[in-house]
Design an enzyme around this catalytic site. Structure first.
Site, short mmCIF file in Angstrom:
data_model
loop_
_atom_site.label_atom_id
_atom_site.label_comp_id
_atom_site.label_asym_id
_atom_site.label_seq_id
_atom_site.Cartn_x
_atom_site.Cartn_y
_atom_site.Cartn_z
N HIS B 329 0.81 -1.22 0.00
CA HIS B 329 0.00 0.00 0.00
C HIS B 329 0.84 1.26 0.00
O HIS B 329 0.47 2.25 -0.61
CB HIS B 329 -0.96 0.00 1.19
CG HIS B 329 -2.15 -0.87 0.98
ND1 HIS B 329 -2.12 -2.23 1.25
CD2 HIS B 329 -3.38 -0.62 0.48
CE1 HIS B 329 -3.30 -2.75 0.94
NE2 HIS B 329 -4.07 -1.81 0.46
N GLY B 330 1.93 1.25 0.70
CA GLY B 330 2.72 2.48 0.73
C GLY B 330 4.03 2.29 1.45
O GLY B 330 4.18 1.39 2.28
#
Lengths: 311, 488
Positions: B329-330
């Site tokens: 996701h990040g």
């Protein structure tokens, strides 16, 4: 298939239109607390200012004004009709909160009469090219008396929210208050208080002009030439803490835009002044009355040096 | 290009869809590929080169894998994985790794002079990288034939409805459909019922995004941006509203994507199944971002051994998968913690399963399955919200400020007045009202939209969807941002 799809789209469109009108009328009549529910449904309905309504309603279209001023709050707080009257000029201030070239264009076309107006002043500073102008559209679609101007501004905004604003104009029942403590005369709304503490230096922001605003600005320039209206662009005083780099970029852009219009003058007084931040401004960048006295005196002198107003 | 932009709604979608039906089937791939390039290049045009690189590598890798055997076959797969993951690491994780190595070096009293890269993360990079990877893996496993038509393969990676935020498609679904389109399958001809159903799904997606998600964002941004100024109730409300925001934002995007594809005759993967009605975390992951969770299941979890290993190894597999999911996701510790939390939930659920069984029996919950399920839904929702706090927070400190505020600050309804003042009266009331209404209607609407249960017909259907359109027009939050998952 195509016929069936078209028929369905038509029924759907009509159902939407009827539902939209019914929902809007209900929201404009049903109160939540002390407020109509339409004002609670989205924040852009709540831009409210009696002075903006009063300014356009008090404007006498049959009257002969020597000088008309267009622009944002810097216009209606920065150009004092009394100071111009002392020089024999009758000024009316058509500035309104957040006004940008998008609105200025249609206000100019509707309110400036080439037969009687001796000078049009358009107050400019960098945000008016950077903003989408929605705040002003929201205000003016409600407050200008002319339906034509309101619809022109609303449609030029090219935003679904503007459709709601025009709907509110059509079915809205609650009027903005006509009286306002800030109201003074001829569209001018001065402030006498001063900044109490020095403002922090603004963080530099890249200056990026919106193409739509530039397009409307060009329309204004072309309109003035066509109607032989003397136009002066003015940049009001800026405090020392303002974003000087953005202003310089903006200045260059204005010079570039008006290059094909030698009859248009640009008086950039943003930093060419003796005003100080604490005594002559009431907030980050708005002049108070003491600042306006300085600014207007310098402006009138500059205009008379250019031969645009009598000595 | 944003789905919620005038350019997409008024120009791109009608034009591309109209041309799709008009063109002979053998030219449709070219139209869709050109449209997908236009769609992607509306963000940062030069980043199309990254996509081109991924496509070229995996196109060649697919053919080479198919044509080789043994260790050579495996080497081509590894080359494809290294190239794809390399791009991902360079653009997405370089600065994160660099900063953390720098911090470690500083702790050790050593210097680290490597500067961060001044680059913008390409939109949807993780999505199309994973989609492309699934192709080479499937070819390697022999489940998929290598695609010899470069244009069609490029379209598989770039198909515009799901290019920037999924669903992460598999070749068995999308590539097969593209192939059938090329062969002139009649399902890609204009058909009234399917077009209307697709448009309805898009409308529902726009409603979720513009009326619910973007409204919630106003309150959420205020709360998470000024944690110190808000009391417990406001912080809790902000956390709940983020749960609603991210669901409506992401599932709204997915509905628009699925609807746009469905209008043309494509069936994309279902990505959400009312996840907040899950009674356990494992059920949540079978209902939330299904295309990603099934990707990790098929390509990471099962190859690691899945649950067919000793217990400690099973727990380890789960933790690894969820840590990777967090990192997917990040590139930030907040996402790592989010992933670890979900992995931890699953492991703890497994460890304590016998205890819960005895507890249910002792208190009689096993005889009250409905109550037991609803209790599970409430508990699961709150565990998910706890994870969302880390997911939304700008830093670990920001997340702990929110949680500490909820746990230690005063609880009285008057605190909400401050929040009301900050976001504007009406905004909060309508947001909460719409949010509650949405949660009531969503399960029914979701099933109707997916065609899993009959919806209203005739004029009532017109009325329902006209109400959605009018709701968007009057209550929609326009001129705001893109979709949250674009950043991944």
């Amino acid at each position: 298939m195509l016929l069936k799809l078209t028929r369905s789209a038509l029924v759907f469109g009509i159902t939407c239109a009827v539902l939209y009108a019914v929902a809007f009328m209900l929201l404009c009549r049903v109160q939540l607390g002390n407020t109509l529910s339409i004002y609670r449904s989205a924040p852009y309905y709540s831009y409210d200012s009696g002075t903006n309504k009063m300014r356009f309603h008090a404007f006498d279209t049959a009257h002969r004004y020597d000088v008309l001023v267009l622009g944002s709050s810097h216009a209606y707080r920065g150009y004092d009709p009394a100071l111009f009257r002392a020089r024999g000029l009758e000024l009316y201030n058509l500035g309104s909160s957040g006004q940008t070239p998008l609105q200025g264009r249609f206000l100019m076309e509707a309110y400036v009469d080439s037969g009687s107006t001796r000078l049009v002043i358009m107050d400019l500073y960098n945000p008016c090219f950077m903003d989408d102008g929605f705040e002003s559209t929201s205000l003016l679609t409600r407050h200008v008396p002319s339906d034509r101007v309101a619809w022109n501004i609303g449609l030029a905004q090219r935003d679904l929210r503007a459709l709601n604003m025009l709907m509110l104009r059509s079915v809205g029942t609650v009027e903005a208050p006509l009286a306002d403590t800030a109201w003074c005369y001829s569209g001018y709304c001065p402030r006498t208080d001063s900044m109490q503490t020095p403002a922090r230096t603004q963080r530099p922001r890249p200056f990026v002009a919106k193409s739509a605003q530039l397009e409307h600005f060009r329309h204004m320039l072309a309109h003035c030439r066509e109607q032989r209206l003397p136009l002066v662009l003015v940049s009001h005083y800026q405090p020392s803490t303002s974003d000087r780099a953005a202003h310089l970029a903006f200045h260059d852009l204005v010079m570039q835009e008006i290059a094909p219009y030698p009859e248009v003058r640009y008086l950039d007084l943003a930093y060419a002044h003796q005003a100080n931040d604490l005594d002559h401004f009431y907030d980050l960048n708005h002049l108070n009355q003491a600042g306006v006295d300085l600014f207007n005196a310098q402006l009138i002198d500059s205009l008379s040096a250019l031969g645009l107003v009598p000595h | 290009m944003l789905f919620n932009s005038a350019l997409f709604c008024l120009v791109f979608f009608p034009l591309v869809t109209g041309l799709f039906f008009v063109l002979p089937h053998r030219w449709r791939w070219l139209l869709l590929l050109a449209a997908s390039c236009w769609f992607y290049m509306a963000f940062v045009p030069v980043y199309i080169l990254i996509l081109a690189f991924t496509i070229a590598v995996d196109y060649a890798a697919g053919i080479l894998i198919e044509e080789s055997t043994g260790r050579r076959r495996r080497s081509w797969l590894i080359a494809s994985i290294v190239a794809n993951v390399g791009v991902l690491v360079f653009f997405k994780y370089f600065n994160f790794l660099n900063q953390n190595i720098g911090l470690l070096m500083q702790q050790a009293g050593l210097g680290w002079g490597v500067p961060d890269l001044g680059i913008i993360l390409p939109i949807g990079l993780s999505f199309h990288t994973f989609q492309s990877l699934s192709y080479t893996i499937e070819v390697y496993r022999g489940h998929q034939k290598a695609e010899r038509r470069p244009g069609l393969f490029a379209l598989y990676v770039m198909f515009y409805p799901q290019l920037v935020a999924g669903p992460i498609e598999r070749p068995a679904n999308l590539l097969q459909q593209l192939d059938r389109m090329q062969l002139g399958d009649p399902r890609f001809a204009p058909e009234y019922g399917r077009i209307v159903q697709g448009l309805k799904q898009m409308l529902w997606g726009f409603f979720k995004k513009l009326v619910i998600a973007d409204r919630c964002a106003v309150v959420v941004n205020e709360v998470f941006g000024n944690t110190g100024e808000h009391e417990a109730l406001a912080l809790l409300l902000g956390s709940y509203l983020f749960a609603l925001q991210i669901y409506c934002d992401f599932s709204g995007y997915t509905d628009i994507a699925l609807g746009a594809a469905r209008v043309m005759g494509f069936d994309l993967m279902v990505n959400f199944r009312t996840p907040y009605r899950s009674a356990s975390i494992s059920e949540f992951w079978s209902r939330w971002h299904i295309s990603l969770s099934s990707w990790f299941r098929d390509y990471v979890y099962i190859p690691l051994g899945g649950n067919r290993v000793v217990k400690w190894r099973w727990y380890y597999n789960l933790l690894v998968v969820f840590l990777l999911s967090g990192l997917w996701h990040g590139a930030a510790w907040t996402f790592v913690v989010w992933g670890a939390l979900h992995g931890g939930y699953l492991v703890l659920a497994l460890v304590f399963a016998p205890f819960w069984k005895r507890f249910d029996h002792a208190v009689g919950l096993d005889r009250l399955p409905r109550i037991k399920r609803w209790l599970g839904v409430i508990i699961t929702f709150h565990l998910v919200v706890l994870g969302w706090v880390f997911f939304r927070a700008t830093s670990l400190k920001n997340a702990f400020n929110v949680l500490e505020g909820i746990a230690t600050k005063a609880w009285h309804p008057g605190d909400l007045m401050h929040l009301l003042d900050r976001v504007g009266h009406g905004v909060l009331e309508f947001t909460v009202l719409f949010g509650l209404l949405f949660l009531l209607v969503d399960p029914w609407m979701d099933a109707v939209i997916k065609g899993e249960r009959p919806g209203p017909r005739g004029f009532i259907a017109h009325l329902l969807f006209a109400a959605l359109a009018v709701g968007i027009l009057i209550f929609g939050w326009f001129g705001s941002t893109g979709f949250i998952y674009f950043q991944f």
